[in-house]
Design an enzyme around this catalytic site. Structure first.
Site, PDB file in Angstrom:
ATOM      1  N   LYS A  97      -0.203   8.997   1.099  1.00 13.72           N
ATOM      2  CA  LYS A  97      -0.096   9.942   1.208  1.00 13.72           C
ATOM      3  C   LYS A  97       1.405  10.045   2.644  1.00 13.72           C
ATOM      4  O   LYS A  97       2.071  10.920   2.410  1.00 13.72           O
ATOM      5  CB  LYS A  97      -0.732  11.081   1.401  1.00 13.72           C
ATOM      6  N   ASP A 106      -8.198   8.373  14.388  1.00 13.40           N
ATOM      7  CA  ASP A 106      -8.028   8.545  13.270  1.00 13.40           C
ATOM      8  C   ASP A 106      -9.235   7.282  12.633  1.00 13.40           C
ATOM      9  O   ASP A 106      -8.592   7.109  11.231  1.00 13.40           O
ATOM     10  CB  ASP A 106      -6.436   8.756  12.526  1.00 13.40           C
ATOM     11  N   GLU A 136      -9.400  -4.988   3.223  1.00  6.84           N
ATOM     12  CA  GLU A 136      -9.793  -3.468   4.063  1.00  6.84           C
ATOM     13  C   GLU A 136     -11.221  -3.242   3.715  1.00  6.84           C
ATOM     14  O   GLU A 136     -11.625  -3.726   2.859  1.00  6.84           O
ATOM     15  CB  GLU A 136      -8.609  -2.556   3.276  1.00  6.84           C
ATOM     16  N   GLY A 179       0.994  -1.593   0.189  1.00 10.67           N
ATOM     17  CA  GLY A 179       0.194  -0.247  -0.157  1.00 10.67           C
ATOM     18  C   GLY A 179       1.230   1.354   0.061  1.00 10.67           C
ATOM     19  O   GLY A 179       1.984   1.549   0.768  1.00 10.67           O
ATOM     20  N   VAL A 180       0.673   2.390  -0.939  1.00  9.06           N
ATOM     21  CA  VAL A 180       1.070   3.311  -1.003  1.00  9.06           C
ATOM     22  C   VAL A 180      -0.300   4.921  -1.148  1.00  9.06           C
ATOM     23  O   VAL A 180      -0.804   4.832  -1.599  1.00  9.06           O
ATOM     24  CB  VAL A 180       2.053   3.844  -2.176  1.00  9.06           C
ATOM     25  N   LYS A 222       6.847  -0.299   7.146  1.00 10.67           N
ATOM     26  CA  LYS A 222       5.792   0.838   6.885  1.00 10.67           C
ATOM     27  C   LYS A 222       7.202   1.578   7.144  1.00 10.67           C
ATOM     28  O   LYS A 222       7.335   2.233   7.948  1.00 10.67           O
ATOM     29  CB  LYS A 222       4.387   0.685   7.796  1.00 10.67           C
TER      30      LYS A 222
END
Length: 304
Positions: free
Chosen positions: A104, A225, A191, A101-102, A120
């Site tokens: 921001k 978050d 996800e 996963g890439v 990560k």
């Protein structure tokens, strides 16, 4: 970015890492490290610094600016290389695989250890720091805060939180941390944002998520978050990840952030599964019961 490094990582020599570490040390005091300071920080001769600068520039591990003075700073690839070397020296990982996963704020890659795990890299601060730097004059060294510091702080905070939560809360098992990077358990499943739940599963999965939020609160943390992008759903249950913004439950805004997390998660279920989730639920009451350690499932709130 890690996949770019992995291809030539074995070509790097110990003195290349001395230079990268020297630039890293200098960036504690200035955004751009003056060329004249590098022999001191890297503990290399001037001639050796010249040679290593060319090598590291060629691999895009550092970048240079020549306005006012000749200065250097690490790229994220350079910072990645330093952390990757530390993990290799500790025998934490043996190789780097494909991206998982890439985004921001972080990049995640599969890595090989005694079993597949996830690496990560935190990216917080890089873009924002550059924007702030254009608007702010750094008048003294003590005023300087680099993107390295911001990313490292995020990784340290997340790793400490995972250690505080695991195994009582369903989070990725923390394995190792260095600089802006964390090695942790590789998640399985999907996800939540990509999962397609059967009608009979909806309330059960929602309840599992809020159960974990309640367990986290009992352990002393609020995620702060929460969203459908921070939950994995598998046949074994749910796993909550991405904890760098977590706050302690004695934080002044902990209750407010808990309510926001509940609202974010419930709003997602309400949008995607409107038939299974009532339009109005007393989430304040849910938060009250979580804080009082009296939360005992969602059914009572959904049927009230």
């Amino acid at each position: 970015m890690v996949d770019n490094i992995a291809g030539f990582f074995r070509e790097l020599e110990p003195a290349d890492f001395y230079l990268l570490s020297g630039v890293e040390q200098g960036m504690r005091f200035s955004e751009w490290v003056q060329r004249e300071e590098l022999p001191k920080y890297a503990e290399l001769t001037t001639e050796e610094v010249d040679y290593r600068l060319d090598r590291c520039m060629r691999h895009e591990l550092i970048e240079r600016k020549t306005i006012q003075y000749e200065g250097y700073q690490l790229t994220f690839e350079g910072y990645d290389a330093l952390a990757l070397r530390t993990f290799a020296e500790r025998d934490t990982i043996e190789g780097v695989g494909a991206p998982l996963g890439v985004g921001k704020e972080s990049d995640v890659y599969e890595v090989q250890s005694f079993r597949p795990m996830a690496l990560k890299y935190h990216r917080e601060g890089y873009t924002n720091f550059r924007e702030v730097a254009r608007e702010r004059e750094y008048t003294a060294d003590r005023d300087h805060v680099s993107w390295l510091y911001t990313a490292r702080q995020a990784a340290e905070r997340e790793f400490e939180t995972l250690e505080g939560l695991y195994p009582d809360v369903s989070v990725p098992r923390p394995v190792d941390q260095n600089r802006h990077a964390i090695v942790m358990e590789k998640l399985t499943g999907a996800e939540l944002s990509h999962a397609e739940l059967e009608s009979a599963q909806v309330v059960g999965v929602l309840e599992l998520i809020i159960d974990e939020m309640a367990a986290a609160y009992d352990a002393g943390y609020v995620h702060a978050d929460m969203s459908e992008y921070n939950v994995f759903v598998d046949t074994d249950g749910v796993t909550i990840f991405d904890w760098p913004q977590a706050v302690d439950t004695d934080h002044d805004n902990a209750r407010e952030l808990l309510e926001r997390d509940l609202e974010n998660i419930y709003s997602y279920f309400r949008r995607k599964y409107p038939r299974e989730t009532p339009e109005s639920v007393d989430l304040d009451a849910v938060a009250d019961d979580i804080v009082r350690d009296e939360f005992d499932g969602m059914q009572a709130y959904l049927s009230s």
